[in-house]
Each structure stands twice: as structure tokens, then as C-alpha cells.
Design a protein around this motif. Structure first.
Motif, mmCIF file in Angstrom:
data_model
loop_
_atom_site.group_PDB
_atom_site.id
_atom_site.type_symbol
_atom_site.label_atom_id
_atom_site.label_comp_id
_atom_site.label_asym_id
_atom_site.label_seq_id
_atom_site.Cartn_x
_atom_site.Cartn_y
_atom_site.Cartn_z
ATOM 1 N N LEU A 49 17.568 20.952 54.619
ATOM 2 C CA LEU A 49 17.637 21.361 53.211
ATOM 3 C C LEU A 49 17.932 20.209 52.258
ATOM 4 C CD1 LEU A 49 17.601 23.582 51.054
ATOM 5 C CD2 LEU A 49 20.004 24.021 51.604
ATOM 6 N N GLU A 50 18.956 19.459 52.500
ATOM 7 C CA GLU A 50 19.364 18.407 51.558
ATOM 8 C C GLU A 50 18.467 17.175 51.619
ATOM 9 O OE1 GLU A 50 21.580 18.824 49.131
ATOM 10 O OE2 GLU A 50 21.787 20.874 49.876
ATOM 11 N N GLU A 51 18.043 16.795 52.810
ATOM 12 C CA GLU A 51 17.319 15.528 52.973
ATOM 13 C C GLU A 51 15.824 15.606 52.681
ATOM 14 O OE1 GLU A 51 18.240 12.998 56.326
ATOM 15 O OE2 GLU A 51 19.998 14.245 56.722
ATOM 16 N N LYS A 52 15.227 16.789 52.756
ATOM 17 C CA LYS A 52 13.768 16.863 52.645
ATOM 18 C C LYS A 52 13.293 17.574 51.386
ATOM 19 C CE LYS A 52 11.554 15.012 55.152
ATOM 20 N NZ LYS A 52 11.245 13.564 55.293
ATOM 21 N N GLN A 53 14.116 17.642 50.365
ATOM 22 C CA GLN A 53 13.660 18.226 49.103
ATOM 23 C C GLN A 53 12.492 17.391 48.576
ATOM 24 O OE1 GLN A 53 16.916 18.890 46.387
ATOM 25 N NE2 GLN A 53 18.142 19.877 47.986
ATOM 26 N N GLY A 54 11.474 18.072 48.077
ATOM 27 C CA GLY A 54 10.285 17.381 47.579
ATOM 28 C C GLY A 54 9.248 17.101 48.651
ATOM 29 N N LEU A 55 9.494 17.528 49.899
ATOM 30 C CA LEU A 55 8.537 17.290 50.980
ATOM 31 C C LEU A 55 7.201 17.960 50.657
ATOM 32 C CD1 LEU A 55 8.163 16.188 53.935
ATOM 33 C CD2 LEU A 55 8.739 18.509 54.693
ATOM 34 N N PRO A 56 6.101 17.211 50.643
ATOM 35 C CA PRO A 56 4.791 17.825 50.414
ATOM 36 C C PRO A 56 4.438 18.765 51.572
ATOM 37 C CG PRO A 56 4.684 15.444 50.133
ATOM 38 C CD PRO A 56 6.010 15.753 50.757
ATOM 39 N N CYS A 57 3.956 19.946 51.231
ATOM 40 C CA CYS A 57 3.635 20.915 52.267
ATOM 41 C C CYS A 57 2.350 21.662 51.934
ATOM 42 C CB CYS A 57 4.780 21.905 52.461
ATOM 43 S SG CYS A 57 5.051 23.004 51.063
ATOM 44 N N ALA A 58 1.780 22.249 52.972
ATOM 45 C CA ALA A 58 0.615 23.119 52.823
ATOM 46 C C ALA A 58 0.712 24.182 53.907
ATOM 47 C CB ALA A 58 -0.678 22.325 52.941
ATOM 48 N N LEU A 59 -0.056 25.245 53.714
ATOM 49 C CA LEU A 59 -0.002 26.395 54.608
ATOM 50 C C LEU A 59 -1.388 26.971 54.782
ATOM 51 C CD1 LEU A 59 1.597 28.879 55.958
ATOM 52 C CD2 LEU A 59 1.551 29.876 53.651
#
Length: 154
Positions: free
Chosen positions: A83-93
Motif C-alpha cells: 500500500l505505502e510503497e507502490k502508490q502510483g503503480l501503473p496498472c491494467a486489467l
């Protein structure tokens, strides 16, 4: 050092396994050289995999109007550790939906919102009966993710 793309795919059937291979082909396109790829099932994926990646692509089936249980399990195990370290992680689904995929999309969007990840593009919902065009759509999605990651636009 190459950017790292993590693909987490629930592929319990022959058709979803074809989609998994399409995602791998797309992400490993010959013109994309600066991306290291990791593909795992939701059950095999641990929070450290998410912490080590620069973007994530999730593929799941729609089960009873919701994401696959193993995909939910992946989110349950990873949510707080990343939660804290990966904010802004680009994602797709992408969702292989026998019906309309709305419940699955809504559930994943809610989790992604809580994680504060950013969508690289709109979720891809593969609705209804199997269509060969699904393969190309998933391949293109993964290729777009990898190319965007390599170019530094994600």
C-alpha cells in the motif's frame, strides 16, 4: 537496468491459457528490449513481486459476477504490504467474462483505487462467448503496457 512488468494471470481453462500466452507475446514483442517480464499465477504471486515491479497487468476470469477467488486472494495478501510503497503503480486489467464483467471490473477498480495505483488504460472486458479476437486484444494490451513502460510514459 530494465523496467519490470509483472503480469498476474488466472488462467484455469484452455482459452484463458491462450490469453496468458498472448499477454506474454505482447509484452515480449521483439522491438521492446528494455522490459523484464515476470508472469505468475495469483496463487504464486507474493507482495515482494509487486514491490519489485514498475507496472502490473492483471488478467482474471469472471466467476459468479466477481473476480476469480485466486485473484481476490492475491489482492488480500498483497494489499497492505504494498500500500505505502507502490502508490502510483501503473496498472491494467483484462477480464474474461462469460457475462458482462461489470462486477469484476467494479471490484478491481475499487481495490486499485484504494491502493492508489494509476490506470495505464481502461480495463479490457472480454465479454460473452469465446472470440478469436480476444487473443489479439490481450496481446495488444500487454504490448502497450510494455512499450509504455520502456518509453517511460507510464
Amino acid at each position: 537496468m530494465p523496467k519490470r512488468l509483472l503480469i498476474v494471470i488466472h488462467a484455469p481453462s484452455p482459452n484463458t491459457q491462450v490469453l496468458s500466452k498472448a499477454a506474454e507475446r505482447g509484452a515480449c514483442h521483439p522491438e521492446i528490449e528494455g522490459v523484464a517480464l515476470t508472469i505468475k499465477s495469483p496463487l504464486e504471486t507474493v507482495p515482494e513481486d509487486v514491490l519489485a515491479c514498475d507496472a502490473i497487468l492483471i488478467g482474471t476470469t469472471e466467476n459468479l459476477g466477481y473476480m476469480a477467488g485466486l485473484t481476490k486472494d492475491f489482492f488480500d495478501r498483497s494489499y497492505y504490504p504494498v500500500l505505502e510503497e507502490k502508490q502510483g503503480l501503473p496498472c491494467a486489467l483484462y477480464v474474461r467474462a462469460g457475462h458482462d464483467g461489470t462486477g469484476t471490473r467494479r471490484a478491481v477498480e475499487s481495490i486499485v483505487s484504494g491502493l492508489r495505483w494509476k490506470w495505464a488504460q481502461e480495463p479490457l472486458i472480454l465479454r460473452g462467448e469465446w472470440q478469436e479476437g480476444f487473443v489479439e486484444q490481450v496481446e495488444e494490451l500487454a504490448m502497450t503496457m510494455a512499450a509504455g513502460l520502456e518509453a517511460g510514459v507510464l
